[in-house]
Structure formats: structure tokens, C-alpha cells
Design a protein around this motif. Structure first.
Motif, PDB file in Angstrom:
ATOM      1  N   LEU A  59      39.295  35.562  32.023  1.00 23.21           N
ATOM      2  CA  LEU A  59      38.716  35.307  33.343  1.00 23.21           C
ATOM      3  C   LEU A  59      39.795  35.055  34.381  1.00 23.21           C
ATOM      4  N   VAL A  60      40.796  34.275  34.016  1.00 21.31           N
ATOM      5  CA  VAL A  60      41.868  33.932  34.947  1.00 21.31           C
ATOM      6  C   VAL A  60      42.800  35.121  35.155  1.00 21.31           C
ATOM      7  N   ASP A  61      43.074  35.874  34.087  1.00 16.31           N
ATOM      8  CA  ASP A  61      43.987  37.007  34.184  1.00 16.31           C
ATOM      9  C   ASP A  61      43.387  38.168  34.983  1.00 16.31           C
ATOM     10  N   LYS A  62      42.097  38.431  34.792  1.00 16.03           N
ATOM     11  CA  LYS A  62      41.482  39.617  35.395  1.00 16.03           C
ATOM     12  C   LYS A  62      40.958  39.385  36.812  1.00 16.03           C
ATOM     13  N   ILE A  63      40.540  38.160  37.106  1.00 13.38           N
ATOM     14  CA  ILE A  63      39.902  37.879  38.404  1.00 13.38           C
ATOM     15  C   ILE A  63      40.805  36.960  39.216  1.00 13.38           C
ATOM     16  N   PRO A  64      41.528  37.487  40.209  1.00 13.24           N
ATOM     17  CA  PRO A  64      42.554  36.710  40.924  1.00 13.24           C
ATOM     18  C   PRO A  64      42.040  35.415  41.555  1.00 13.24           C
ATOM     19  N   GLU A  65      40.792  35.443  42.073  1.00 15.11           N
ATOM     20  CA  GLU A  65      40.324  34.272  42.813  1.00 15.11           C
ATOM     21  C   GLU A  65      39.906  33.098  41.932  1.00 15.11           C
TER      22      GLU A  65
END
Length: 385
Positions: A329-335
Motif C-alpha cells: 500500500l505504501v510502495d504503490k500509492i504515493p499519498e
């Protein structure tokens, strides 16, 4: 003192000296003795052994004050190699790691979520064989294999006790993989080895109490205390995703209802999203939110809130000096990182602990588990040497 106690102390001293040189090189014998409390004689003996075995080299003499000179010690990075493996539901990553934790090469391979343990283990062996041949790696320098995966692992015996994501139970992974490859195999939970990698090679260098949180296909955490993985009694410490937040909540893959991860993990979010309309990936779900679809806004904002709550719970329990957010989640979605950090600072961190820790995004990202697994294998090798 009994002989086995003396042998244990010698091994621990050797590992302590070696780890200090790895992490603080170049460094002098005198500095090692001062920082470890060992006698200069003991340090010199260990350094001589490691140098003769080809792991260390001496650099030119440098001044350490008026009239004093000291020879500095450094690492021969290529003297030892290890294989790092990450296993996940839909893929596996395999890489070759040197003595300083550098990822020399690697490959990503798809994995059928329903693939049997035997087939997966055979494919790991094949991937290692293919990678070493392709990169023309001297296999005599490889000291072992490390495997990181989601779930409960008996790290001493290399047995996967229970992994919801892989669908495995009581799988003797280390023994089976050693039979195929001939290498010693170390197995551990993926977040524990990833936290180790961040502590040694990533954003948490110098931290004395590091908490790493993983948000992806599951939710978990790991803690590094004074350079050591905190394991708990059965190596199950950190399974925060299966803490209960609502006994009447959603059914979790583990068989319980109301687990924390059912409000955060990718599978649960996509399952709920598909009640509204077809959503195939987590990127599509966040795109729906960016487009202003209210159901997606509410679903994601709830997940972000629970992520911030998770950070607060970890901070209250362990009082770390560093908190690292990681996972798909953190790696793929910048926000995601920025929004969770903002929620933590504005609402969810208990006031007495605000400002007590550094907040980080994982620096190693998807390389972290492979690097950490490789380093775990090397640590096992030097402990047993």
C-alpha cells in the motif's frame, strides 16, 4: 566455565566484532575494544582469524592523535554471498546479497496463490540455479539461503507454522530447500527480516528501537531492539493485524472476526469495493477516490484512519525512536504515507508521545525482504562458524 559456554561466548564475541566492522568500517582494533569492552588481545585474535579467512583487509595506517597511528579494518564485500528470497501470495523475489547487504542482482517470478509448498520450493531452487548461472556467480562463495514470508515461522527449525497468505501450515521449508540446493537455509517472518534490513542498510541506521509496520496483503509489525529482532516466545511478536478491533466485525482469513487487518489490507478493501462495482487493483480503487466517488472516499479514509491507529498503538506499546511505514500500500500509492503521517500528527498519536520518534517511509521498498533474508542467512553462517 563449561566448554560449551566458552564456545558460545567466543562465537558471540566473534559475531559482535564482525558486525561492528561491517556497520562502522573502517575502524581500528582499539576502537572496537573500547566500544565492546573486550580486551585488545581478544579483539586482535578475532580480527586475525577473520582476516586469514578472507573477510577483512587492513587499510593504510592513519593518525589517531599526536604520535599515534592505527591501522583501520574494512570488509571484503565479495568474500561472502548469500541468497535472499521473498515469498508472497502472488510472487516471489530472489536475489544475491553481498557481505555489506548490497543486492547484486535479482529476479521477480509470478506465483500461483494456490501453488503447493513442494512446487514453490522447487521453483525457488530453479530460480536460484538460473540466477547464479545467468550472472556467472561463484557458488562456492554462497554461504546460505534466507527466506522471508508472511506468517508464523519457527525460525530455529525453519518451519512455516502458519501462513494465511500462502495457505501453508507446518511446512518444513528449510529442510526441503536444503535437500534441493545443498545450502543451509534460514527462514523468518518477512517483516522481521525487512526491519533488520532497514536497520542495517536503510532509514533506521543508528536507531536503537525501530518499529516497522507493513500494510499490504496483510498487516503486521516488527521491532528491532539494540540491533536484535524482538521475537517473543514463539517468534510471533508483531502480529498486530490479528488484534481484535470489533468482535462483531468482518470475517478475517485467519478464521476470527473483527481483526484489525480486515479494515486495511488490500484483499479486504478490494472485496468491499467490488460490492459497489468491479475493481481489480488497489490502484483502481484509489483512482476512484481521486475521481471523487464517495463510496471510495469513505472506504479509503476509514483504512487510513485504522493505519494511523495502528501506528499509535505500536508507539504506545513500544515507545520506539523510529517508525517505518512499508508494504504494498505504501510502495504503490504515493499519498498513503503523507496522509497517514498527517493523521498521526494531527489526531491519533497520544499527546505525551508526539515528537518522540522519527517517522519514515521504507527506503528499501520491495528490496527489503530479499536483502534482510540474505543478511539473516549470513548472520546464521557466522554464528555457526
Amino acid at each position: 566455565m563449561k566448554k560449551h559456554d566458552q564456545d558460545f561466548i567466543r562465537r558471540q564475541n566473534r559475531l559482535t566484532v564482525f558486525e561492528m566492522i561491517k556497520n562502522q568500517h573502517p575502524i581500528s582494533r582499539a576502537a572496537i575494544a573500547k566500544r565492546t569492552g573486550m580486551s585488545p588481545t581478544t579483539v586482535s585474535r578475532i580480527v586475525t582469524e577473520l582476516t586469514e579467512q578472507g573477510y577483512l583487509f587492513e587499510s593504510d595506517q592513519v593518525s589517531e592523535g599526536v604520535g599515534r597511528k592505527s591501522t583501520l579494518l574494512d570488509i571484503v564485500s565479495a568474500s561472502v554471498l548469500s541468497i535472499g528470497v521473498e515469498l508472497d501470495r502472488g510472487h516471489m523475489n530472489v536475489g544475491i546479497v553481498d557481505l555489506q547487504g548490497n543486492l547484486l542482482c535479482g529476479g521477480k517470478y509470478p506465483r500461483d496463490p494456490d501453488e503447493s509448498p513442494d512446487k514453490t520450493i522447487a521453483r525457488i531452487s530453479e530460480a536460484i540455479d538460473g540466477l547464479t548461472k545467468l550472472q556467472e556467480i561463484d557458488r562456492t562463495r554462497i554461504v546460505g539461503i534466507g527466506v522471508g514470508l508472511p506468517g508464523i515461522v519457527n525460525n530455529e527449525k525453519g518451519i512455516v507454522m502458519f501462513s494465511v497468505q500462502l495457505g501453508w501450515k507446518n511446512v518444513a521449508l528449510a529442510d526441503r530447500l536444503k535437500e534441493l540446493t545443498g545450502y543451509e537455509v534460514a527462514v523468518d517472518n518477512e517483516l522481521k527480516v525487512k526491519a533488520l534490513a532497514e536497520h542495517l542498510k536503510g532509514v533506521a541506521i543508528g536507531s536503537s528501537r525501530t518499529a516497522l509496520l507493513g500494510f499490504g496483503n496483510g498487516v503486521g509489525s516488527a521491532l528491532i531492539l539494540e540491533g536484535e529482532i524482538y521475537r517473543g516466545e514463539t517468534n510471533s511478536a508483531g502480529e498486530i493485524g490479528h488484534t481484535t478491533v470489533d468482535p462483531n466485525g468482518m470475517m478475517c482469513e485467519c478464521g476470527k472476526t473483527g481483526c484489525l487487518q480486515t479494515y486495511i489490507n488490500i484483499g479486504s478493501l478490494l472485496s468491499e469495493a467490488n460490492r459497489i462495482r468491479p475493481i481489480r487493483t488497489i490502484e483502481e480503487l484509489f483512482e476512484a477516490r481521486r475521481s471523487g466517488e464517495q463510496w471510495a472516499v469513505q472506504l479509503i479514509e476509514r483504512a487510513l484512519m485504522y493505519m494511523a491507529i495502528t501506528v499509535n498503538n505500536i508507539v504506545c506499546m513500544y515507545n520506539p525512536d523510529s517508525v517505518i511505514l512499508s508494504g504494498e500500500l505504501v510502495d504503490k500509492i504515493p499519498e498513503v504515507y503523507e496522509e497517514v503521517e498527517a493523521l498521526c500528527h494531527s489526531r491519533f498519536i497520544w499527546e505525551p508521545l508526539r515528537g518522540s520518534f522519527a517517522f519514515h517511509r521504507s527506503e528499501l521498498n520491495e528490496r527489503g525482504v530479499v536483502i534482510g533474508s540474505g543478511l539473516l542467512s549470513q548472520n546464521r553462517f557466522f554464528e555457526l562458524s
